[in-house]
Scaffold this motif. Sequence first.
Motif, PDB file in Angstrom:
ATOM      1  N   ALA A 152       0.860  -1.184   0.000  1.00  0.00           N
ATOM      2  CA  ALA A 152       0.000   0.000   0.000  1.00  0.00           C
ATOM      3  C   ALA A 152       0.894   1.230   0.000  1.00  0.00           C
ATOM      4  CB  ALA A 152      -0.916   0.019   1.222  1.00  0.00           C
ATOM      5  N   CYS A 153       0.649   2.129  -0.950  1.00  0.00           N
ATOM      6  CA  CYS A 153       1.455   3.345  -1.077  1.00  0.00           C
ATOM      7  C   CYS A 153       0.718   4.523  -0.462  1.00  0.00           C
ATOM      8  CB  CYS A 153       1.731   3.591  -2.556  1.00  0.00           C
ATOM      9  SG  CYS A 153       2.519   5.164  -2.912  1.00  0.00           S
ATOM     10  N   LEU A 154       1.397   5.256   0.416  1.00  0.00           N
ATOM     11  CA  LEU A 154       0.813   6.459   1.004  1.00  0.00           C
ATOM     12  C   LEU A 154       1.254   7.670   0.198  1.00  0.00           C
ATOM     13  CD1 LEU A 154       1.178   4.332   3.489  1.00  0.00           C
ATOM     14  CD2 LEU A 154       0.598   6.321   4.878  1.00  0.00           C
ATOM     15  N   VAL A 155       0.285   8.420  -0.324  1.00  0.00           N
ATOM     16  CA  VAL A 155       0.580   9.636  -1.073  1.00  0.00           C
ATOM     17  C   VAL A 155      -0.165  10.805  -0.437  1.00  0.00           C
ATOM     18  CG1 VAL A 155       0.981   8.425  -3.236  1.00  0.00           C
ATOM     19  CG2 VAL A 155      -1.305   9.281  -2.735  1.00  0.00           C
ATOM     20  N   ASP A 182       3.388   0.087  -8.817  1.00  0.00           N
ATOM     21  CA  ASP A 182       3.747  -1.245  -8.316  1.00  0.00           C
ATOM     22  C   ASP A 182       3.091  -1.610  -6.991  1.00  0.00           C
ATOM     23  OD1 ASP A 182       5.499  -1.870 -10.454  1.00  0.00           O
ATOM     24  OD2 ASP A 182       7.027  -0.587  -9.565  1.00  0.00           O
ATOM     25  N   VAL A 183       1.953  -1.015  -6.661  1.00  0.00           N
ATOM     26  CA  VAL A 183       1.309  -1.314  -5.383  1.00  0.00           C
ATOM     27  C   VAL A 183      -0.099  -1.856  -5.598  1.00  0.00           C
ATOM     28  CG1 VAL A 183       2.657   0.386  -4.100  1.00  0.00           C
ATOM     29  CG2 VAL A 183       0.465   1.059  -5.110  1.00  0.00           C
ATOM     30  N   ASP A 184      -0.661  -2.426  -4.542  1.00  0.00           N
ATOM     31  CA  ASP A 184      -1.999  -3.025  -4.609  1.00  0.00           C
ATOM     32  C   ASP A 184      -3.086  -2.065  -4.143  1.00  0.00           C
ATOM     33  OD1 ASP A 184      -1.085  -5.843  -5.257  1.00  0.00           O
ATOM     34  OD2 ASP A 184       0.008  -5.484  -3.390  1.00  0.00           O
ATOM     35  N   VAL A 185      -2.717  -1.095  -3.308  1.00  0.00           N
ATOM     36  CA  VAL A 185      -3.666  -0.120  -2.774  1.00  0.00           C
ATOM     37  C   VAL A 185      -2.962   1.226  -2.682  1.00  0.00           C
ATOM     38  CG1 VAL A 185      -5.261   0.451  -0.892  1.00  0.00           C
ATOM     39  CG2 VAL A 185      -4.675  -1.936  -1.315  1.00  0.00           C
ATOM     40  N   ILE A 186      -3.690   2.301  -2.957  1.00  0.00           N
ATOM     41  CA  ILE A 186      -3.163   3.656  -2.780  1.00  0.00           C
ATOM     42  C   ILE A 186      -3.902   4.321  -1.628  1.00  0.00           C
ATOM     43  CG2 ILE A 186      -2.938   5.952  -3.814  1.00  0.00           C
ATOM     44  CD1 ILE A 186      -2.738   4.507  -6.545  1.00  0.00           C
ATOM     45  N   VAL A 187      -3.156   4.859  -0.681  1.00  0.00           N
ATOM     46  CA  VAL A 187      -3.723   5.572   0.464  1.00  0.00           C
ATOM     47  C   VAL A 187      -3.455   7.061   0.265  1.00  0.00           C
ATOM     48  CG1 VAL A 187      -3.749   5.799   2.975  1.00  0.00           C
ATOM     49  CG2 VAL A 187      -3.270   3.568   1.928  1.00  0.00           C
ATOM     50  N   PHE A 188      -4.494   7.813  -0.035  1.00  0.00           N
ATOM     51  CA  PHE A 188      -4.387   9.251  -0.308  1.00  0.00           C
ATOM     52  C   PHE A 188      -4.667   9.995   0.994  1.00  0.00           C
ATOM     53  CE2 PHE A 188      -6.355  12.845  -3.166  1.00  0.00           C
ATOM     54  CZ  PHE A 188      -5.372  13.716  -2.730  1.00  0.00           C
ATOM     55  N   SER A 235      -5.675   8.509 -13.640  1.00  0.00           N
ATOM     56  CA  SER A 235      -5.312   7.507 -14.639  1.00  0.00           C
ATOM     57  C   SER A 235      -4.912   6.175 -14.014  1.00  0.00           C
ATOM     58  CB  SER A 235      -4.147   8.029 -15.492  1.00  0.00           C
ATOM     59  OG  SER A 235      -3.019   8.296 -14.682  1.00  0.00           O
ATOM     60  N   VAL A 236      -5.023   6.065 -12.690  1.00  0.00           N
ATOM     61  CA  VAL A 236      -4.599   4.859 -11.986  1.00  0.00           C
ATOM     62  C   VAL A 236      -5.798   3.948 -11.747  1.00  0.00           C
ATOM     63  CG1 VAL A 236      -3.596   3.992  -9.840  1.00  0.00           C
ATOM     64  CG2 VAL A 236      -2.678   6.057 -10.871  1.00  0.00           C
ATOM     65  N   SER A 237      -5.647   2.656 -12.020  1.00  0.00           N
ATOM     66  CA  SER A 237      -6.742   1.704 -11.799  1.00  0.00           C
ATOM     67  C   SER A 237      -6.676   1.035 -10.433  1.00  0.00           C
ATOM     68  CB  SER A 237      -6.719   0.626 -12.892  1.00  0.00           C
ATOM     69  OG  SER A 237      -5.478  -0.066 -12.887  1.00  0.00           O
ATOM     70  N   THR A 238      -5.599   1.268  -9.691  1.00  0.00           N
ATOM     71  CA  THR A 238      -5.417   0.681  -8.360  1.00  0.00           C
ATOM     72  C   THR A 238      -6.474   1.211  -7.391  1.00  0.00           C
ATOM     73  OG1 THR A 238      -3.042   0.664  -8.806  1.00  0.00           O
ATOM     74  CG2 THR A 238      -3.708   0.322  -6.535  1.00  0.00           C
ATOM     75  N   PRO A 239      -7.030   0.359  -6.512  1.00  0.00           N
ATOM     76  CA  PRO A 239      -7.992   0.837  -5.514  1.00  0.00           C
ATOM     77  C   PRO A 239      -7.412   1.966  -4.662  1.00  0.00           C
ATOM     78  CG  PRO A 239      -7.907  -1.559  -5.519  1.00  0.00           C
ATOM     79  CD  PRO A 239      -6.794  -1.094  -6.409  1.00  0.00           C
ATOM     80  N   VAL A 273     -11.540  12.237  -5.475  1.00  0.00           N
ATOM     81  CA  VAL A 273     -11.234  11.033  -6.255  1.00  0.00           C
ATOM     82  C   VAL A 273     -12.301   9.973  -6.003  1.00  0.00           C
ATOM     83  CG1 VAL A 273      -8.718  11.343  -6.282  1.00  0.00           C
ATOM     84  CG2 VAL A 273      -9.770  10.129  -4.393  1.00  0.00           C
ATOM     85  N   GLU A 274     -12.322   8.981  -6.872  1.00  0.00           N
ATOM     86  CA  GLU A 274     -13.219   7.846  -6.690  1.00  0.00           C
ATOM     87  C   GLU A 274     -12.524   6.858  -5.770  1.00  0.00           C
ATOM     88  OE1 GLU A 274     -15.472   4.787  -9.623  1.00  0.00           O
ATOM     89  OE2 GLU A 274     -15.205   6.839 -10.341  1.00  0.00           O
ATOM     90  N   ALA A 275     -12.982   6.770  -4.536  1.00  0.00           N
ATOM     91  CA  ALA A 275     -12.300   5.973  -3.525  1.00  0.00           C
ATOM     92  C   ALA A 275     -13.184   4.826  -3.028  1.00  0.00           C
ATOM     93  CB  ALA A 275     -11.903   6.848  -2.344  1.00  0.00           C
ATOM     94  N   ARG A 276     -12.524   3.734  -2.631  1.00  0.00           N
ATOM     95  CA  ARG A 276     -13.246   2.608  -2.016  1.00  0.00           C
ATOM     96  C   ARG A 276     -13.822   3.010  -0.669  1.00  0.00           C
ATOM     97  NH1 ARG A 276     -12.027  -2.652  -3.809  1.00  0.00           N
ATOM     98  NH2 ARG A 276     -11.527  -2.539  -6.025  1.00  0.00           N
ATOM     99  N   GLU A 277     -13.039   3.751   0.097  1.00  0.00           N
ATOM    100  CA  GLU A 277     -13.448   4.194   1.428  1.00  0.00           C
ATOM    101  C   GLU A 277     -12.831   5.557   1.709  1.00  0.00           C
ATOM    102  OE1 GLU A 277     -15.461   2.644   3.513  1.00  0.00           O
ATOM    103  OE2 GLU A 277     -15.551   0.601   2.707  1.00  0.00           O
ATOM    104  N   VAL A 278     -13.491   6.320   2.591  1.00  0.00           N
ATOM    105  CA  VAL A 278     -12.930   7.555   3.116  1.00  0.00           C
ATOM    106  C   VAL A 278     -12.947   7.414   4.641  1.00  0.00           C
ATOM    107  CG1 VAL A 278     -13.087  10.066   3.240  1.00  0.00           C
ATOM    108  CG2 VAL A 278     -13.824   8.871   1.162  1.00  0.00           C
ATOM    109  N   VAL A 279     -11.749   7.428   5.253  1.00  0.00           N
ATOM    110  CA  VAL A 279     -11.617   7.088   6.671  1.00  0.00           C
ATOM    111  C   VAL A 279     -10.935   8.219   7.435  1.00  0.00           C
ATOM    112  CG1 VAL A 279     -10.766   5.359   8.305  1.00  0.00           C
ATOM    113  CG2 VAL A 279     -11.338   4.678   5.966  1.00  0.00           C
TER     114      VAL A 279
END
Length: 305
Positions: free
Chosen positions: A14-17, A90-96, A117-121, A148-154
């Motif tokens: 998981a990448c933190l940006v 190269d990650v499975d999840v992006i944490v914005f 342009s990223v398809s990663t969750p 952004v279109e996010a799976r969750e907002v926490v």
Amino acid sequence: MTPSDPPPYRSGFACLVGRPNAGKTTLTNALVGEKVGIVSNRPQTTRHAIRGVVHRPAGQLVLVDTPGLHKPKSLLGQRLNDVVRDTLADVDVIVFCIPADQPVGSGDAFIARQLKSVSTPIVVVVTKTDTASKKAITEQLVAASQLVEAREVVPVSAVSGDQVGLLEDLLIGLLPEGPPLYPEERTTDEDVERQLAELVREAALEKVRQEVPHSLAVSIEEIVRKPDPRDAEAVFTEVHALLHVERASQKPMLLGKGGSTIKAIGSEARVGMETLLGGRVHLDLHVTVLGEWQDDPKKLNRLGY
């Protein structure tokens, strides 16, 4: 899988940006449960992609803490942005990460555009909730969800620990099934030399002001391990480090009157080094001028950027 079967083990990255000072490294340290990256309130504190490993019965989460994504003003800034963009691929999840104590602004919008342009969750985390009112947090959650279109907002506070466990479970649940990627005892893949250099830089960032933090880099020249004369079973480590600044006028700011500032930097950094190395440390610091290194490719390469 039958109802009696355990859930599958998951592992991944998981990448933190986020923009500078969005709380990415503090959150990484909280999730890992120990310090794997340095923290300060200065932009560009994180200058490398730092991996922290979270070990849980349900899976292994490898957090990649990246530099703050920003509009670069130097070659160093461009390279830091490249680190982020390379990591995103190269990650499975992006944490914005978006801080609760500051309005959503152009920096957040800039990052959101990069993520389109990223398809990663994507999971949006509103950080630093301990610094904002409930009303402000609610408003920030709404604003963040529109970026952004996010799976969750926490909403999360890494300082108080509020919802850190919830976020951890959420991220592990988004990882693919797979075996552990790192052995149980590993919490980071940072090499010792870089960790020591970062401890010096962290201490310096806390002791100096004005333009020095942006212009400061640290390199480890030598690490010498020998038997500790006070304890035959222990190891005594000598660390020789250089603090690089861009202009001669910045050197006195790091040295301080009578060497007071550089001594304070050394004392603070040495505490972290002794914890890291598990023994006594002698730290030798020198300040050198490395002219305009932020825009010189050869100097950046020499410093590891």
